[in-house]
Motif scaffolding. Sequence first.
Motif, PDB file in Angstrom:
ATOM      1  N   ILE A  33       0.842  -1.198   0.000  1.00 37.42           N
ATOM      2  CA  ILE A  33       0.000   0.000   0.000  1.00 37.42           C
ATOM      3  C   ILE A  33       0.876   1.246   0.000  1.00 37.42           C
ATOM      4  O   ILE A  33       1.835   1.343   0.769  1.00 37.42           O
ATOM      5  N   LEU A  34       0.529   2.197  -0.851  1.00 38.72           N
ATOM      6  CA  LEU A  34       1.262   3.450  -0.966  1.00 38.72           C
ATOM      7  C   LEU A  34       0.939   4.360   0.219  1.00 38.72           C
ATOM      8  O   LEU A  34      -0.223   4.687   0.456  1.00 38.72           O
ATOM      9  N   LEU A  35       1.976   4.749   0.960  1.00 39.81           N
ATOM     10  CA  LEU A  35       1.811   5.678   2.073  1.00 39.81           C
ATOM     11  C   LEU A  35       2.845   6.788   1.976  1.00 39.81           C
ATOM     12  O   LEU A  35       3.927   6.596   1.422  1.00 39.81           O
ATOM     13  N   GLN A  43       3.321  11.557  10.739  1.00 37.58           N
ATOM     14  CA  GLN A  43       2.649  10.263  10.657  1.00 37.58           C
ATOM     15  C   GLN A  43       2.478   9.840   9.204  1.00 37.58           C
ATOM     16  O   GLN A  43       2.419  10.674   8.292  1.00 37.58           O
ATOM     17  N   TRP A  44       2.371   8.534   9.018  1.00 38.91           N
ATOM     18  CA  TRP A  44       2.157   7.966   7.700  1.00 38.91           C
ATOM     19  C   TRP A  44       0.672   7.991   7.369  1.00 38.91           C
ATOM     20  O   TRP A  44      -0.165   7.760   8.238  1.00 38.91           O
ATOM     21  N   ALA A  45       0.359   8.272   6.101  1.00 39.20           N
ATOM     22  CA  ALA A  45      -1.037   8.422   5.694  1.00 39.20           C
ATOM     23  C   ALA A  45      -1.204   8.059   4.230  1.00 39.20           C
ATOM     24  O   ALA A  45      -0.252   8.068   3.451  1.00 39.20           O
ATOM     25  N   LEU A 130       2.944  -2.892   8.332  1.00 35.63           N
ATOM     26  CA  LEU A 130       2.231  -1.680   8.739  1.00 35.63           C
ATOM     27  C   LEU A 130       2.372  -1.362  10.224  1.00 35.63           C
ATOM     28  O   LEU A 130       2.408  -0.195  10.606  1.00 35.63           O
ATOM     29  N   ASP A 131       2.468  -2.378  11.071  1.00 34.18           N
ATOM     30  CA  ASP A 131       2.563  -2.136  12.506  1.00 34.18           C
ATOM     31  C   ASP A 131       3.869  -1.452  12.912  1.00 34.18           C
ATOM     32  O   ASP A 131       3.991  -0.963  14.035  1.00 34.18           O
ATOM     33  N   HIS A 132       4.846  -1.390  12.016  1.00 35.12           N
ATOM     34  CA  HIS A 132       6.117  -0.732  12.297  1.00 35.12           C
ATOM     35  C   HIS A 132       6.084   0.761  11.976  1.00 35.12           C
ATOM     36  O   HIS A 132       7.099   1.442  12.124  1.00 35.12           O
ATOM     37  N   GLY A 144      -7.455  -0.832   7.351  1.00 32.85           N
ATOM     38  CA  GLY A 144      -8.030  -2.056   7.913  1.00 32.85           C
ATOM     39  C   GLY A 144      -9.287  -2.496   7.188  1.00 32.85           C
ATOM     40  O   GLY A 144      -9.479  -3.691   6.937  1.00 32.85           O
ATOM     41  N   ASP A 145     -10.151  -1.523   6.843  1.00 31.23           N
ATOM     42  CA  ASP A 145     -11.363  -1.867   6.080  1.00 31.23           C
ATOM     43  C   ASP A 145     -10.991  -2.488   4.739  1.00 31.23           C
ATOM     44  O   ASP A 145     -11.604  -3.465   4.301  1.00 31.23           O
TER      45      ASP A 145
END
Length: 155
Positions: A33-35, A43-45, A130-132, A144-145
């Motif tokens: 996923i592109l963030l 923050q990452w988004a 992602l959790d990192h 998450g959705d």
Amino acid sequence: MGRTEYYNDPAAPAANTLIPASNLLVANRNGAILLQRRRDTGQWALPGGAQDIGETAAQCALRECLEETGIAAEITGFLGVYTNPDHIVAYTDGEIRQQYETTYIGRPVGGTPTVNDEADAVRFIRPTELDHYDIHPSMRQQIGDYLAGTYPYLG
């Protein structure tokens, strides 16, 4: 312009604006996923931002993705409408915005991840990693959705 995000925080200031915005969740063929890491919050988004007059929500999502990440994308689906009145963003200019985001799903069709005025890092991140990353709860909900296949979200 700086910003402070409040999420389910009873100390949040009262909103004074509601601005339509669009995000684009871009997944590559490997499922990454592109963030972007926002310069204003660290923050990452997902790439996204306010809709301009004269464009559709979908056009906004595509424009914001290209501007903020350097990745050109096409829309392949619709993730949802995210309008949590307990997600408030306060800007240093006095604007206090209630969340109103339409989020689309897309795939990359060109470009290279590129840093810019809004993002100091851009990358495709595998779901297992992602959790990192420090990702705001509203973005985590949207990601998450998508990963759970529980869309469209209509909230």
